[in-house]
Write a protein that holds these residues in place. Structure first.
Motif, PDB file in Angstrom:
ATOM      1  N   THR A  46      -8.778   7.001 -20.781  1.00  0.00           N
ATOM      2  CA  THR A  46      -8.097   5.882 -21.456  1.00  0.00           C
ATOM      3  C   THR A  46      -8.769   4.541 -21.178  1.00  0.00           C
ATOM      4  O   THR A  46      -8.218   3.493 -21.519  1.00  0.00           O
ATOM      5  CB  THR A  46      -6.613   5.792 -21.050  1.00  0.00           C
ATOM      6  OG1 THR A  46      -6.536   5.500 -19.650  1.00  0.00           O
ATOM      7  CG2 THR A  46      -5.865   7.073 -21.368  1.00  0.00           C
ATOM      8  N   CYS A  47      -9.928   4.584 -20.578  1.00  0.00           N
ATOM      9  CA  CYS A  47     -10.686   3.343 -20.336  1.00  0.00           C
ATOM     10  C   CYS A  47     -12.014   3.393 -21.080  1.00  0.00           C
ATOM     11  O   CYS A  47     -12.976   2.736 -20.694  1.00  0.00           O
ATOM     12  CB  CYS A  47     -10.903   3.125 -18.846  1.00  0.00           C
ATOM     13  SG  CYS A  47     -11.939   4.389 -18.084  1.00  0.00           S
ATOM     14  N   HIS A  48     -12.034   4.156 -22.168  1.00  0.00           N
ATOM     15  CA  HIS A  48     -13.264   4.347 -22.954  1.00  0.00           C
ATOM     16  C   HIS A  48     -13.733   3.018 -23.563  1.00  0.00           C
ATOM     17  O   HIS A  48     -12.960   2.316 -24.204  1.00  0.00           O
ATOM     18  CB  HIS A  48     -12.956   5.371 -24.061  1.00  0.00           C
ATOM     19  CG  HIS A  48     -14.112   5.719 -24.926  1.00  0.00           C
ATOM     20  ND1 HIS A  48     -13.957   6.303 -26.155  1.00  0.00           N
ATOM     21  CD2 HIS A  48     -15.441   5.577 -24.758  1.00  0.00           C
ATOM     22  CE1 HIS A  48     -15.132   6.501 -26.714  1.00  0.00           C
ATOM     23  NE2 HIS A  48     -16.064   6.062 -25.878  1.00  0.00           N
ATOM     24  N   ILE A  49     -14.984   2.711 -23.348  1.00  0.00           N
ATOM     25  CA  ILE A  49     -15.589   1.503 -23.913  1.00  0.00           C
ATOM     26  C   ILE A  49     -16.976   1.851 -24.453  1.00  0.00           C
ATOM     27  O   ILE A  49     -17.531   2.907 -24.142  1.00  0.00           O
ATOM     28  CB  ILE A  49     -15.762   0.384 -22.850  1.00  0.00           C
ATOM     29  CG1 ILE A  49     -16.535   0.927 -21.641  1.00  0.00           C
ATOM     30  CG2 ILE A  49     -14.413  -0.210 -22.446  1.00  0.00           C
ATOM     31  CD1 ILE A  49     -17.052  -0.145 -20.710  1.00  0.00           C
ATOM     32  N   TYR A  50     -17.496   0.925 -25.240  1.00  0.00           N
ATOM     33  CA  TYR A  50     -18.882   1.029 -25.698  1.00  0.00           C
ATOM     34  C   TYR A  50     -19.662  -0.142 -25.108  1.00  0.00           C
ATOM     35  O   TYR A  50     -19.285  -1.302 -25.305  1.00  0.00           O
ATOM     36  CB  TYR A  50     -18.959   0.972 -27.224  1.00  0.00           C
ATOM     37  CG  TYR A  50     -18.133   2.032 -27.907  1.00  0.00           C
ATOM     38  CD1 TYR A  50     -18.510   3.374 -27.863  1.00  0.00           C
ATOM     39  CD2 TYR A  50     -16.963   1.700 -28.585  1.00  0.00           C
ATOM     40  CE1 TYR A  50     -17.743   4.350 -28.480  1.00  0.00           C
ATOM     41  CE2 TYR A  50     -16.186   2.668 -29.207  1.00  0.00           C
ATOM     42  CZ  TYR A  50     -16.589   3.992 -29.147  1.00  0.00           C
ATOM     43  OH  TYR A  50     -15.821   4.960 -29.757  1.00  0.00           O
ATOM     44  N   VAL A  51     -20.724   0.164 -24.394  1.00  0.00           N
ATOM     45  CA  VAL A  51     -21.561  -0.889 -23.819  1.00  0.00           C
ATOM     46  C   VAL A  51     -22.469  -1.437 -24.911  1.00  0.00           C
ATOM     47  O   VAL A  51     -23.114  -0.666 -25.640  1.00  0.00           O
ATOM     48  CB  VAL A  51     -22.403  -0.329 -22.647  1.00  0.00           C
ATOM     49  CG1 VAL A  51     -23.420  -1.359 -22.171  1.00  0.00           C
ATOM     50  CG2 VAL A  51     -21.495   0.093 -21.496  1.00  0.00           C
ATOM     51  N   ASP A  52     -22.508  -2.759 -25.035  1.00  0.00           N
ATOM     52  CA  ASP A  52     -23.361  -3.402 -26.023  1.00  0.00           C
ATOM     53  C   ASP A  52     -24.809  -2.913 -25.861  1.00  0.00           C
ATOM     54  O   ASP A  52     -25.292  -2.757 -24.738  1.00  0.00           O
ATOM     55  CB  ASP A  52     -23.296  -4.924 -25.809  1.00  0.00           C
ATOM     56  CG  ASP A  52     -23.888  -5.677 -26.967  1.00  0.00           C
ATOM     57  OD1 ASP A  52     -23.142  -6.038 -27.874  1.00  0.00           O
ATOM     58  OD2 ASP A  52     -25.119  -5.905 -26.937  1.00  0.00           O
ATOM     59  N   GLN A  53     -25.449  -2.677 -26.993  1.00  0.00           N
ATOM     60  CA  GLN A  53     -26.805  -2.091 -26.938  1.00  0.00           C
ATOM     61  C   GLN A  53     -27.765  -2.913 -26.082  1.00  0.00           C
ATOM     62  O   GLN A  53     -28.636  -2.359 -25.417  1.00  0.00           O
ATOM     63  CB  GLN A  53     -27.377  -1.937 -28.351  1.00  0.00           C
ATOM     64  CG  GLN A  53     -26.624  -0.937 -29.227  1.00  0.00           C
ATOM     65  CD  GLN A  53     -26.739   0.515 -28.751  1.00  0.00           C
ATOM     66  OE1 GLN A  53     -27.436   0.794 -27.785  1.00  0.00           O
ATOM     67  NE2 GLN A  53     -26.028   1.412 -29.396  1.00  0.00           N
ATOM     68  N   GLU A  54     -27.600  -4.224 -26.090  1.00  0.00           N
ATOM     69  CA  GLU A  54     -28.487  -5.084 -25.289  1.00  0.00           C
ATOM     70  C   GLU A  54     -28.376  -4.798 -23.796  1.00  0.00           C
ATOM     71  O   GLU A  54     -29.284  -5.101 -23.029  1.00  0.00           O
ATOM     72  CB  GLU A  54     -28.128  -6.556 -25.511  1.00  0.00           C
ATOM     73  CG  GLU A  54     -28.794  -7.172 -26.688  1.00  0.00           C
ATOM     74  CD  GLU A  54     -28.499  -8.666 -26.758  1.00  0.00           C
ATOM     75  OE1 GLU A  54     -28.382  -9.306 -25.693  1.00  0.00           O
ATOM     76  OE2 GLU A  54     -28.371  -9.164 -27.877  1.00  0.00           O
ATOM     77  N   TRP A  55     -27.254  -4.240 -23.400  1.00  0.00           N
ATOM     78  CA  TRP A  55     -26.997  -3.992 -21.981  1.00  0.00           C
ATOM     79  C   TRP A  55     -27.190  -2.535 -21.597  1.00  0.00           C
ATOM     80  O   TRP A  55     -27.065  -2.181 -20.415  1.00  0.00           O
ATOM     81  CB  TRP A  55     -25.568  -4.425 -21.637  1.00  0.00           C
ATOM     82  CG  TRP A  55     -25.394  -5.898 -21.643  1.00  0.00           C
ATOM     83  CD1 TRP A  55     -25.051  -6.692 -22.701  1.00  0.00           C
ATOM     84  CD2 TRP A  55     -25.582  -6.787 -20.535  1.00  0.00           C
ATOM     85  NE1 TRP A  55     -25.004  -8.001 -22.315  1.00  0.00           N
ATOM     86  CE2 TRP A  55     -25.323  -8.086 -20.982  1.00  0.00           C
ATOM     87  CE3 TRP A  55     -25.932  -6.586 -19.183  1.00  0.00           C
ATOM     88  CZ2 TRP A  55     -25.412  -9.194 -20.157  1.00  0.00           C
ATOM     89  CZ3 TRP A  55     -26.014  -7.682 -18.363  1.00  0.00           C
ATOM     90  CH2 TRP A  55     -25.767  -8.969 -18.848  1.00  0.00           C
TER      91      TRP A  55
END
Ligand code: FES
Length: 102
Positions: A46-55
């Motif tokens: 429930t803490c699913h995120i997408y890391v920005d491609q730059e990072w």
């Protein structure tokens, strides 16, 4: 500082101490969409995120346990991560992540 982007594109920058997880920082600052139901035990998704491609290359890679849990979340992408498994650190200042919708 961490920049959380909502599914609708709103951006919110929060300040949190080094060593806190992105999940803890989100909960402490009322970021919607990050629930952290398992308390950071890498077992709820429930803490699913997408890391920005730059990072993408700057955050430490996921462990096998995180990877297995990510297999169980909806809409997994190449840049999917669990916010409880990424710790805030000076080199990640202004890290941008998008909150996944469930
Ligand atoms: Fe449960 Fe991250 S808080 S997997």
């Amino acid at each position: 500082r961490v920049v959380y982007v909502s599914a609708s594109g709103d951006r919110e920058t929060v300040v949190a101490p080094n060593g806190y997880s992105l999940m803890e920082a989100a909960i402490n600052n009322g970021i919607e969409g990050i629930d952290g139901d398992c308390g950071g035990a890498c077992s709820c998704g429930t803490c699913h995120i997408y890391v920005d491609q730059e990072w993408a290359d700057r955050v430490p890679p996921p462990s096998d346990i995180e990877n297995d849990m990510l297999d169980a979340v909806e809409r997994r992408c190449d840049n999917s991560r669990l916010a409880c498994q990424i710790k805030i650190a000076p080199e990640l200042d202004m890290l941008v992540v998008t909150v996944a919708t469930s």
